[in-house]
Design a protein around this motif. Structure first.
Motif, PDB file in Angstrom:
ATOM      1  N   VAL A 167       0.861  -1.181   0.000  1.00 44.21           N
ATOM      2  CA  VAL A 167       0.000   0.000   0.000  1.00 44.21           C
ATOM      3  C   VAL A 167       0.894   1.227   0.000  1.00 44.21           C
ATOM      4  O   VAL A 167       1.658   1.447   0.940  1.00 44.21           O
ATOM      5  N   GLY A 168       0.827   2.005  -1.073  1.00 45.83           N
ATOM      6  CA  GLY A 168       1.751   3.112  -1.210  1.00 45.83           C
ATOM      7  C   GLY A 168       3.168   2.568  -1.302  1.00 45.83           C
ATOM      8  O   GLY A 168       3.463   1.701  -2.106  1.00 45.83           O
ATOM      9  N   ALA A 169       4.046   3.033  -0.426  1.00 46.45           N
ATOM     10  CA  ALA A 169       5.437   2.579  -0.442  1.00 46.45           C
ATOM     11  C   ALA A 169       5.727   1.579   0.667  1.00 46.45           C
ATOM     12  O   ALA A 169       6.878   1.275   0.938  1.00 46.45           O
ATOM     13  N   ARG A 170       4.680   1.026   1.297  1.00 44.16           N
ATOM     14  CA  ARG A 170       4.887   0.156   2.454  1.00 44.16           C
ATOM     15  C   ARG A 170       4.378  -1.258   2.187  1.00 44.16           C
ATOM     16  O   ARG A 170       3.470  -1.471   1.389  1.00 44.16           O
ATOM     17  N   ASP A 171       4.973  -2.210   2.895  1.00 46.15           N
ATOM     18  CA  ASP A 171       4.508  -3.593   2.880  1.00 46.15           C
ATOM     19  C   ASP A 171       3.821  -3.892   4.205  1.00 46.15           C
ATOM     20  O   ASP A 171       4.312  -3.510   5.274  1.00 46.15           O
ATOM     21  N   TRP A 172       2.706  -4.608   4.118  1.00 45.89           N
ATOM     22  CA  TRP A 172       1.948  -5.002   5.302  1.00 45.89           C
ATOM     23  C   TRP A 172       1.678  -6.494   5.227  1.00 45.89           C
ATOM     24  O   TRP A 172       1.224  -6.990   4.187  1.00 45.89           O
ATOM     25  N   LEU A 173       1.905  -7.199   6.317  1.00 45.68           N
ATOM     26  CA  LEU A 173       1.513  -8.595   6.376  1.00 45.68           C
ATOM     27  C   LEU A 173       0.160  -8.685   7.066  1.00 45.68           C
ATOM     28  O   LEU A 173      -0.029  -8.124   8.140  1.00 45.68           O
ATOM     29  N   ILE A 174      -0.787  -9.374   6.424  1.00 43.92           N
ATOM     30  CA  ILE A 174      -2.130  -9.537   6.976  1.00 43.92           C
ATOM     31  C   ILE A 174      -2.340 -11.021   7.240  1.00 43.92           C
ATOM     32  O   ILE A 174      -2.749 -11.782   6.366  1.00 43.92           O
ATOM     33  N   PRO A 175      -2.021 -11.483   8.450  1.00 43.38           N
ATOM     34  CA  PRO A 175      -2.224 -12.887   8.783  1.00 43.38           C
ATOM     35  C   PRO A 175      -3.657 -13.119   9.276  1.00 43.38           C
ATOM     36  O   PRO A 175      -4.415 -12.151   9.471  1.00 43.38           O
ATOM     37  N   PRO A 176      -4.038 -14.379   9.475  1.00 43.91           N
ATOM     38  CA  PRO A 176      -5.372 -14.655  10.034  1.00 43.91           C
ATOM     39  C   PRO A 176      -5.567 -13.924  11.355  1.00 43.91           C
ATOM     40  O   PRO A 176      -4.671 -13.852  12.191  1.00 43.91           O
ATOM     41  N   GLY A 177      -6.766 -13.380  11.526  1.00 41.61           N
ATOM     42  CA  GLY A 177      -7.064 -12.648  12.749  1.00 41.61           C
ATOM     43  C   GLY A 177      -6.732 -11.176  12.690  1.00 41.61           C
ATOM     44  O   GLY A 177      -6.888 -10.464  13.684  1.00 41.61           O
ATOM     45  N   TYR A 178      -6.285 -10.700  11.511  1.00 41.59           N
ATOM     46  CA  TYR A 178      -5.937  -9.295  11.366  1.00 41.59           C
ATOM     47  C   TYR A 178      -6.567  -8.725  10.100  1.00 41.59           C
ATOM     48  O   TYR A 178      -7.038  -9.462   9.222  1.00 41.59           O
ATOM     49  N   GLY A 179      -6.576  -7.403  10.021  1.00 43.73           N
ATOM     50  CA  GLY A 179      -7.111  -6.728   8.850  1.00 43.73           C
ATOM     51  C   GLY A 179      -6.328  -5.469   8.559  1.00 43.73           C
ATOM     52  O   GLY A 179      -5.477  -5.044   9.347  1.00 43.73           O
TER      53      GLY A 179
END
Length: 259
Positions: A53-65
């Motif tokens: 998203v934009g210039a960042r990486d995000w990890l979305i594991p189970p239980g998160y959003g």
């Protein structure tokens, strides 16, 4: 993604434009980058997604959003297949006004609310209360993104490229100095100037960034620690918590919360 049918629009004034839920096995491994004017909430019950998203990486594991404001370019990759929900929201009526991508926890109650709102009719008497509670439960979390600044100076960019490809490389600046034909003092000065971090701190960022992706694919904590250069899992766990604010198990699909 194989979806259940999108929810029908709510009554006038509803903050939810649509809800989609399904399994990720039918979508490409890479999600193309795109944007749209309305904000969205992506939440995982079983999938692990690495979002960009934009210039960042995000990890979305189970239980998160992840909350993505309208207008942000976003894409990503599915690291572990499972169930995923996506809510598109009406900017005018949505009570959430976060202007930056924001991680949230998605516990059992929030998951059940999404299921309920997906299945009921637009004018069901429980809809308003369900929507209100859903947004009340959305609480920002400490960010799950790890940014790695890549230096431009050729003397340190060579080192950076090698470590990004091989985060388990154990060489210190004294070893690198001979290879790149620069003094240890020069390299020690260039890393903070180019990245804002000392060499040791920058290498830790690289290792944790690589570790998050391995954990998201289901690699055990012990195997991940070895793969990114830590001889002892305890040292890895300590470094991981210091950088992310969480334990590695938070990011491991095998250990994450499941429905």
């Amino acid at each position: 993604m194989r979806h259940e049918a999108p929810s029908t629009p709510g009554p006038p004034g509803s903050p939810i434009l649509s809800i989609q839920r399904g399994h990720t096995r039918d979508i490409p491994t890479g999600l193309p980058t795109h944007s749209h004017p309305e904000p969205m909430l992506m939440s995982s019950a079983g999938a692990t997604v690495l979002g960009s998203v934009g210039a960042r990486d995000w990890l979305i594991p189970p239980g998160y959003g992840l909350w993505i404001p309208g207008g942000y370019e976003h894409g990503g990759a599915v690291l572990h297949h499972g169930e995923l929900s996506i809510l598109h929201l009406d900017t005018e009526h949505c009570p959430i006004t976060w202007t930056e991508p924001t991680g949230v926890a998605v516990g059992p109650l929030l998951r059940e609310l999404i299921t309920h709102l997906l299945r009921i009719a637009p004018h069901d008497p429980s809809r308003r209360a369900g929507e209100t509670l859903l947004f009340d439960l959305l609480t920002p979390l400490t960010t799950h993104d790890i940014q790695v600044a890549v230096p431009a100076d050729p003397r340190v960019s060579v080192i950076a490229e090698r470590l990004l490809a091989h985060p388990d490389d154990q060489r210190e600046l004294t070893d690198w100095a001979d290879e790149v034909h620069a003094s240890v003092r020069t390299l020690s000065r260039l890393f903070p100037a180019e990245t804002g971090l000392t060499f040791a701190a920058w290498r830790t960022q690289v290792r944790i960034h690589a570790a998050i992706q391995l954990l998201g694919r289901g690699t055990s904590v012990t195997a991940t620690a070895r793969a990114v250069g830590y001889r002892h899992p305890s040292a890895f766990i300590t470094a991981f918590r210091r950088v992310t604010g969480h334990t590695p198990g938070t990011y491991n699909s095998a250990d994450a919360v499941r429905p």
